[in-house]
Design a protein around this motif. Structure first.
Motif, PDB file in Angstrom:
ATOM      1  N   TYR A   1      27.144 -61.684 -18.415  1.00 52.77           N
ATOM      2  CA  TYR A   1      26.706 -61.452 -17.038  1.00 52.77           C
ATOM      3  C   TYR A   1      26.740 -59.957 -16.763  1.00 52.77           C
ATOM      4  N   TYR A   2      25.793 -59.505 -15.937  1.00 52.85           N
ATOM      5  CA  TYR A   2      25.736 -58.117 -15.485  1.00 52.85           C
ATOM      6  C   TYR A   2      25.875 -58.091 -13.972  1.00 52.85           C
ATOM      7  N   ALA A   3      26.589 -57.064 -13.466  1.00 54.27           N
ATOM      8  CA  ALA A   3      26.732 -56.866 -12.028  1.00 54.27           C
ATOM      9  C   ALA A   3      26.236 -55.467 -11.687  1.00 54.27           C
ATOM     10  N   MET A   4      25.382 -55.371 -10.671  1.00 56.50           N
ATOM     11  CA  MET A   4      24.817 -54.087 -10.254  1.00 56.50           C
ATOM     12  C   MET A   4      25.022 -53.879  -8.763  1.00 56.50           C
ATOM     13  N   ASP A   5      25.336 -52.641  -8.409  1.00 60.89           N
ATOM     14  CA  ASP A   5      25.439 -52.245  -7.010  1.00 60.89           C
ATOM     15  C   ASP A   5      24.070 -51.720  -6.582  1.00 60.89           C
ATOM     16  N   VAL A   6      23.430 -52.440  -5.666  1.00 64.94           N
ATOM     17  CA  VAL A   6      22.100 -52.043  -5.191  1.00 64.94           C
ATOM     18  C   VAL A   6      22.140 -51.754  -3.693  1.00 64.94           C
ATOM     19  N   THR A   7      23.312 -51.314  -3.209  1.00 65.85           N
ATOM     20  CA  THR A   7      23.445 -50.994  -1.786  1.00 65.85           C
ATOM     21  C   THR A   7      22.381 -49.989  -1.369  1.00 65.85           C
ATOM     22  N   ASN A   8      22.158 -48.984  -2.214  1.00 66.50           N
ATOM     23  CA  ASN A   8      20.973 -48.134  -2.091  1.00 66.50           C
ATOM     24  C   ASN A   8      19.958 -48.686  -3.084  1.00 66.50           C
ATOM     25  N   PRO A   9      18.943 -49.408  -2.616  1.00 62.57           N
ATOM     26  CA  PRO A   9      18.063 -50.118  -3.542  1.00 62.57           C
ATOM     27  C   PRO A   9      17.271 -49.205  -4.468  1.00 62.57           C
ATOM     28  N   ASP A  10      17.158 -47.928  -4.129  1.00 63.18           N
ATOM     29  CA  ASP A  10      16.414 -47.000  -4.972  1.00 63.18           C
ATOM     30  C   ASP A  10      17.310 -46.254  -5.960  1.00 63.18           C
ATOM     31  N   LYS A  11      18.628 -46.437  -5.832  1.00 60.40           N
ATOM     32  CA  LYS A  11      19.566 -45.787  -6.745  1.00 60.40           C
ATOM     33  C   LYS A  11      20.637 -46.785  -7.166  1.00 60.40           C
ATOM     34  N   PRO A  12      20.298 -47.714  -8.054  1.00 64.23           N
ATOM     35  CA  PRO A  12      21.260 -48.735  -8.476  1.00 64.23           C
ATOM     36  C   PRO A  12      22.328 -48.136  -9.387  1.00 64.23           C
ATOM     37  N   SER A  13      23.434 -48.834  -9.503  1.00 65.28           N
ATOM     38  CA  SER A  13      24.465 -48.470 -10.475  1.00 65.28           C
ATOM     39  C   SER A  13      25.004 -49.743 -11.112  1.00 65.28           C
ATOM     40  N   LEU A  14      25.447 -49.625 -12.341  1.00 65.53           N
ATOM     41  CA  LEU A  14      25.994 -50.773 -13.064  1.00 65.53           C
ATOM     42  C   LEU A  14      27.479 -50.891 -12.742  1.00 65.53           C
ATOM     43  N   MET A  15      27.882 -52.014 -12.179  1.00 63.73           N
ATOM     44  CA  MET A  15      29.278 -52.218 -11.802  1.00 63.73           C
ATOM     45  C   MET A  15      30.110 -52.659 -13.000  1.00 63.73           C
ATOM     46  N   TRP A  16      29.629 -53.681 -13.707  1.00 61.65           N
ATOM     47  CA  TRP A  16      30.346 -54.174 -14.880  1.00 61.65           C
ATOM     48  C   TRP A  16      29.459 -55.094 -15.690  1.00 61.65           C
ATOM     49  N   HIS A  17      29.892 -55.356 -16.901  1.00 57.12           N
ATOM     50  CA  HIS A  17      29.219 -56.290 -17.804  1.00 57.12           C
ATOM     51  C   HIS A  17      30.300 -57.032 -18.566  1.00 57.12           C
ATOM     52  N   ILE A  18      30.217 -58.357 -18.571  1.00 58.48           N
ATOM     53  CA  ILE A  18      31.154 -59.153 -19.369  1.00 58.48           C
ATOM     54  C   ILE A  18      30.362 -59.993 -20.374  1.00 58.48           C
TER      55      ILE A  18
END
Length: 377
Positions: free
Chosen positions: A188-205
């Motif tokens: 699974y991948y988790a991404m922070d898209v609070t700013n939809p034009d500048k995503p960041s990768l939160m974690w990957h398990i």
């Protein structure tokens, strides 16, 4: 419609997870080579010769490297820019400040190995960005060759995204997206898209993460909720996944992966609890993988999930109880067994259960006499 829009879009933004500690980076040969430790190691990871690397990275961002349109140009744009979203269902999120000023973004996975975000402008659509992780780079040579096989053999982001959204008035405070791979892998991948034009990768398990070895193919769309003992902190609940051995496993045979239910901290990806063999809470008699999403229930109306229902590929229904903050007191038992070990009783549940909760609201009082004692019932 989106495929045509991609072809007409002048500039696109591509990400890989090739930065330090797996953070987002440009989807380029240079970034991937640096992450791999050199072009030779990158080529080994992708199963190709070093001389093919640049063409593959050019191909994946849309260049017509093989002159498919036969116009004698290898630098113009290909037509087939969007991989098939076979099992991935689109997720729409409104980032706008009001109903009159919406900002609709749509997340979708494809079997070219990309998670896409699109912006729906009403009369047009454009791609905000696309993300391809390291683990799907070995698929590029096969995808580019596109040899007819009669079967769907290459998978990527084949799951459906789920989101945790927190707003303060019209302001978007948090928007986190969680994505499984389904036939694409065990993670699974988790991404922070609070700013939809500048995503960041939160974690990957993945199945290689601590405590996650039972994780099978990550079919289940995660459920975002709160549970006892975690306050208002959001958690993810998902099944342990599908065992691909089930494709050919004889009736009654036991699976070796995908048996159980995981609970993770939504923000960090930390494993909080595992139901199933070798986990924190056993599920006695569990033999079959559990690929479907779970159903959750707040049984006492306090706003916190305290019960989970799950179905497995042996046609069993499971009830998992989280009675209080002390997880050592949690329990699991087989609620129903609706399958068997013969061909005629070989039933397999591939759909999530649905729970309908009822409440007793119509009460009446009656005085009765039992063994000479009068009491109110």
């Amino acid at each position: 419609g989106v495929a045509e829009a991609l072809y007409n879009q002048q500039q696109r933004t591509f990400y890989g997870n090739f930065a330090a500690k797996g953070g987002l980076s440009p989807l380029t040969k240079v970034a991937a080579s640096s992450y791999a430790g050199g072009e030779a190691k990158l080529a080994q990871h992708m199963g190709v010769d070093k001389s093919q690397l640049q063409d593959l990275f050019d191909w994946v961002i849309g260049k017509d490297i093989d002159d498919d349109n036969q116009n004698n140009s290898h630098s113009d744009k290909r037509r087939d820019l969007l991989g098939d979203p076979l099992h991935s269902k689109p997720l729409a999120i409104d980032f706008g400040l009001s109903a009159k000023n919406p900002d609709i973004r749509i997340l979708l996975g494809s079997n070219h190995g990309m998670l896409h975000m699109f912006q729906d402008k009403g009369d047009s659509v454009n791609e905000s960005w696309a993300f391809m992780p390291w683990e799907f780079l070995p698929n590029l040579a096969t995808l580019r060759a596109n040899v007819p096989s009669g079967v769907h053999s290459v998978y990527g982001f084949d799951g459906s995204p789920a989101a945790y959204i927190k707003r303060s008035g019209n302001k978007m405070e948090k928007a986190w997206v969680f994505m499984g791979l389904r036939r694409g892998g065990r993670g699974y991948y988790a991404m922070d898209v609070t700013n939809p034009d500048k995503p960041s990768l939160m974690w990957h398990i993945s199945a290689d993460s601590a405590g996650m070895s039972e994780l099978g193919q990550s079919w289940a769309k995660p459920v975002v909720t709160t549970i006892p003992g975690q306050g208002d902190k959001p958690v993810l609940i998902f099944r342990a996944g599908y065992s691909p051995a089930k494709d050919t496993l004889e009736v009654g045979g036991a699976d070796s992966q995908g048996r159980g239910v995981f609970i993770l901290d939504a923000e960090t990806g930390k494993l909080l609890h595992r139901f199933g063999p070798g986990g924190d809470t056993p599920m006695p008699g569990l033999r079959d993988s559990i690929p479907n999403s779970v159903a959750i229930l707040d049984s006492n109306g306090d706003g916190v999930t305290d019960r989970i229902y799950a179905t497995d590929t042996g046609a069993n229904v499971w009830r998992l109880d989280m009675a209080g903050a002390d997880s050592k007191q949690w329990s699991a038992f087989k609620f129903a067994s609706l399958g068997g070990s013969t061909e005629n009783t070989d039933r397999r549940f591939f759909a999530a259960p649905v729970v309908a909760q009822t409440m007793f609201g119509n009460l009446s009082e009656n005085r009765v006499t039992v063994n000479g004692q009068s009491k109110m019932v």
